[in-house]
Design a protein around this motif. Structure first.
Motif, PDB file in Angstrom:
ATOM      1  N   ALA A  34      27.544  60.791  45.161  1.00  0.00           N
ATOM      2  CA  ALA A  34      26.146  60.479  44.860  1.00  0.00           C
ATOM      3  C   ALA A  34      25.880  58.986  45.008  1.00  0.00           C
ATOM      4  N   ALA A  35      26.830  58.161  44.586  1.00  0.00           N
ATOM      5  CA  ALA A  35      26.684  56.710  44.724  1.00  0.00           C
ATOM      6  C   ALA A  35      26.841  56.281  46.186  1.00  0.00           C
ATOM      7  N   ASP A  36      27.887  56.799  46.852  1.00  0.00           N
ATOM      8  CA  ASP A  36      28.166  56.404  48.234  1.00  0.00           C
ATOM      9  C   ASP A  36      26.988  56.691  49.163  1.00  0.00           C
ATOM     10  N   ALA A  37      26.280  57.779  48.882  1.00  0.00           N
ATOM     11  CA  ALA A  37      25.180  58.183  49.755  1.00  0.00           C
ATOM     12  C   ALA A  37      24.049  57.162  49.782  1.00  0.00           C
ATOM     13  N   GLN A  38      23.981  56.295  48.769  1.00  0.00           N
ATOM     14  CA  GLN A  38      22.878  55.342  48.670  1.00  0.00           C
ATOM     15  C   GLN A  38      23.307  53.884  48.847  1.00  0.00           C
ATOM     16  N   VAL A  39      24.593  53.658  49.051  1.00  0.00           N
ATOM     17  CA  VAL A  39      25.068  52.271  49.156  1.00  0.00           C
ATOM     18  C   VAL A  39      24.374  51.515  50.282  1.00  0.00           C
ATOM     19  N   SER A  40      24.302  52.111  51.465  1.00  0.00           N
ATOM     20  CA  SER A  40      23.689  51.394  52.589  1.00  0.00           C
ATOM     21  C   SER A  40      22.208  51.128  52.342  1.00  0.00           C
ATOM     22  N   SER A  41      21.524  52.043  51.660  1.00  0.00           N
ATOM     23  CA  SER A  41      20.099  51.860  51.373  1.00  0.00           C
ATOM     24  C   SER A  41      19.854  50.750  50.364  1.00  0.00           C
ATOM     25  N   ARG A  44      21.210  46.963  52.465  1.00  0.00           N
ATOM     26  CA  ARG A  44      20.348  46.282  53.447  1.00  0.00           C
ATOM     27  C   ARG A  44      19.300  45.377  52.783  1.00  0.00           C
ATOM     28  N   PRO A  45      18.486  45.873  51.853  1.00  0.00           N
ATOM     29  CA  PRO A  45      17.517  44.973  51.216  1.00  0.00           C
ATOM     30  C   PRO A  45      18.171  43.917  50.336  1.00  0.00           C
ATOM     31  N   THR A  46      19.348  44.236  49.792  1.00  0.00           N
ATOM     32  CA  THR A  46      20.048  43.248  48.971  1.00  0.00           C
ATOM     33  C   THR A  46      20.558  42.102  49.827  1.00  0.00           C
ATOM     34  N   LEU A  47      21.087  42.411  51.008  1.00  0.00           N
ATOM     35  CA  LEU A  47      21.538  41.354  51.911  1.00  0.00           C
ATOM     36  C   LEU A  47      20.371  40.477  52.334  1.00  0.00           C
ATOM     37  N   ALA A  48      19.233  41.089  52.621  1.00  0.00           N
ATOM     38  CA  ALA A  48      18.042  40.312  52.980  1.00  0.00           C
ATOM     39  C   ALA A  48      17.639  39.405  51.834  1.00  0.00           C
ATOM     40  N   TRP A  49      17.762  39.902  50.617  1.00  0.00           N
ATOM     41  CA  TRP A  49      17.411  39.102  49.436  1.00  0.00           C
ATOM     42  C   TRP A  49      18.376  37.938  49.257  1.00  0.00           C
ATOM     43  N   VAL A  50      19.669  38.212  49.354  1.00  0.00           N
ATOM     44  CA  VAL A  50      20.687  37.176  49.172  1.00  0.00           C
ATOM     45  C   VAL A  50      20.529  36.068  50.202  1.00  0.00           C
ATOM     46  N   THR A  51      20.239  36.428  51.454  1.00  0.00           N
ATOM     47  CA  THR A  51      20.176  35.432  52.520  1.00  0.00           C
ATOM     48  C   THR A  51      18.868  34.646  52.530  1.00  0.00           C
ATOM     49  N   ALA A  52      17.824  35.192  51.930  1.00  0.00           N
ATOM     50  CA  ALA A  52      16.508  34.544  52.018  1.00  0.00           C
ATOM     51  C   ALA A  52      16.006  34.019  50.684  1.00  0.00           C
ATOM     52  N   LEU A  53      16.867  33.934  49.680  1.00  0.00           N
ATOM     53  CA  LEU A  53      16.441  33.439  48.375  1.00  0.00           C
ATOM     54  C   LEU A  53      15.949  31.993  48.513  1.00  0.00           C
ATOM     55  N   PRO A  54      14.678  31.739  48.218  1.00  0.00           N
ATOM     56  CA  PRO A  54      14.126  30.402  48.465  1.00  0.00           C
ATOM     57  C   PRO A  54      14.562  29.389  47.410  1.00  0.00           C
ATOM     58  N   GLN A 228      27.383  38.836  52.798  1.00  0.00           N
ATOM     59  CA  GLN A 228      27.603  40.261  53.026  1.00  0.00           C
ATOM     60  C   GLN A 228      28.447  40.868  51.906  1.00  0.00           C
ATOM     61  N   GLU A 229      29.482  40.148  51.491  1.00  0.00           N
ATOM     62  CA  GLU A 229      30.323  40.634  50.402  1.00  0.00           C
ATOM     63  C   GLU A 229      29.526  40.761  49.111  1.00  0.00           C
ATOM     64  N   ARG A 230      28.726  39.771  48.832  1.00  0.00           N
ATOM     65  CA  ARG A 230      27.909  39.775  47.608  1.00  0.00           C
ATOM     66  C   ARG A 230      26.932  40.945  47.618  1.00  0.00           C
ATOM     67  N   ALA A 231      26.279  41.166  48.754  1.00  0.00           N
ATOM     68  CA  ALA A 231      25.322  42.267  48.853  1.00  0.00           C
ATOM     69  C   ALA A 231      26.021  43.612  48.681  1.00  0.00           C
ATOM     70  N   HIS A 232      27.197  43.766  49.262  1.00  0.00           N
ATOM     71  CA  HIS A 232      27.921  45.030  49.130  1.00  0.00           C
ATOM     72  C   HIS A 232      28.398  45.232  47.697  1.00  0.00           C
ATOM     73  N   THR A 233      28.833  44.164  47.043  1.00  0.00           N
ATOM     74  CA  THR A 233      29.268  44.269  45.649  1.00  0.00           C
ATOM     75  C   THR A 233      28.116  44.730  44.755  1.00  0.00           C
ATOM     76  N   ILE A 234      26.946  44.140  44.953  1.00  0.00           N
ATOM     77  CA  ILE A 234      25.771  44.546  44.177  1.00  0.00           C
ATOM     78  C   ILE A 234      25.430  45.998  44.463  1.00  0.00           C
ATOM     79  N   ALA A 235      25.424  46.366  45.741  1.00  0.00           N
ATOM     80  CA  ALA A 235      25.060  47.733  46.122  1.00  0.00           C
ATOM     81  C   ALA A 235      26.017  48.743  45.514  1.00  0.00           C
TER      82      ALA A 235
END
Length: 321
Positions: A34-41, A44-54, A228-235
């Motif tokens: 159940a968790a794995d099925a949503q990791v990529s979803s 993706r937005p978490t990586l965008a957030w991490v990379t664009a934090l103003p 990328q690592e940070r976003a995956h850890t959060i996800a």
């Protein structure tokens, strides 16, 4: 570990009280699926957030030149607004992970007695995602997520400023050393461990006399990998948290319908391999009543994960009758 077949007992109220059958590894796999099925979803937005934090360059610079660390951390960005932006982006996926964990656990509970008995008692055989408690969880989790994610970055920045001072870096005169790392290199969204690793790498490259342009490129590559690592850890953490929360809600709904016997407890289930961490290893087999916390080496939790990258789940344990 005991495994029992389907059982039911009439407790006098006319409702069937199902004793939960223990199939721990099947439950473990279902929660992870159940968790794995949503990791990529979530990733993706978490990586965008991490990379664009103003970064508020002026606010951080003004605070650093007067030596005010807390002000610099608070001024770095609008942590609440940015955290809420991330929470809103990943909320649908987390609800799906919650629902997946709930459905899997409900199915396990529902299958502990023949379906005709549930139908005879007028009991629903479906996990209710519309239950008001689900909305309450979603709202509460969103608020807690904002704190979890932003606090890690805030603490990382605080530690970095303190470390620079210990190493003799005069940020009052050279605030751009921090500004460049956070803004030009995009490291503001990293946690403390990764942020300090980037600082170490940059300082080492400078001591080696590497050309500035080469350093910038290498640091940018390192930050990109850490983002990328940070976003995956959060996800991974947030989806596991949601799936385990859905499991708890399924048990609450089953209890509401009289499908779980009084006195049923929850048992901590660690991963079935040798990579179980020192935090979770002593938790294996520990039990707690429903609704009460587990005392883990990392602190009290109602359900897993106990820490970042935790793979643990829970299973119901029937009472001795």
């Amino acid at each position: 570990m005991q495994t029992t077949g389907p059982m039911s007992v009439n407790h006098g109220s006319g409702h069937i009280m199902a004793i939960v059958k223990r199939r721990p590894r099947k439950v473990y796999r279902a929660i992870h699926q159940a968790a794995d099925a949503q990791v990529s979803s979530v990733y993706r937005p978490t990586l965008a957030w991490v990379t664009a934090l103003p970064l508020n360059r002026a606010g951080v610079t003004d605070a650093l030149v007067v030596g005010d660390t807390e002000r610099a951390v608070a001024a770095a960005t609008d942590w609440r607004v940015q955290g809420e932006r991330l929470a809103g982006k990943i909320r649908p996926a987390l609800l799906r992970a919650f629902q997946g964990g709930g459905k899997a656990s409900w199915k396990e509970t529902h299958q502990t007695a023949p379906g005709w008995r549930f139908a005879k008692q007028g009991l629903s055989g479906r996990f209710d995602i519309i239950n008001p408690r689900v909305a309450m969880w979603a709202e509460r989790n969103a608020a807690e997520l904002v704190t979890r994610v932003s606090m890690s970055s805030r603490n990382g920045l605080r530690e970095l400023i303190a470390r620079a001072a210990r190493e003799g870096v005069d940020l009052r005169r050279n605030p751009e050393l921090i500004i460049r790392l956070l803004d030009d290199n995009g490291a503001l969204g990293l946690d403390g461990v990764r942020l300090n690793a980037v600082w170490n790498y940059r300082r080492d490259q400078e001591k080696r006399g590497i050309a500035p342009a080469t350093i910038e490129q290498r640091v940018a590559n390192l930050v990109g990998r850490y983002q990328q690592e940070r976003a995956h850890t959060i996800a991974r953490h947030e989806t596991m948290l949601a799936a385990n929360a859905g499991q708890e809600e399924a048990w609450d709904q089953a209890s509401d319908k009289g499908l779980i016997a009084p006195g049923t407890t929850r048992e901590w289930l660690t991963a079935p391999d040798e990579r179980v961490c020192p935090i979770c290893r002593p938790m294996s087999g520990k039990t707690a009543p429903r609704g009460q916390t587990f005392d883990t080496p990392a602190g009290k939790v109602l359900w897993p994960p106990a820490h970042v990258n935790c793979r643990c789940t829970l299973v119901l344990v029937e009472p001795d009758l």
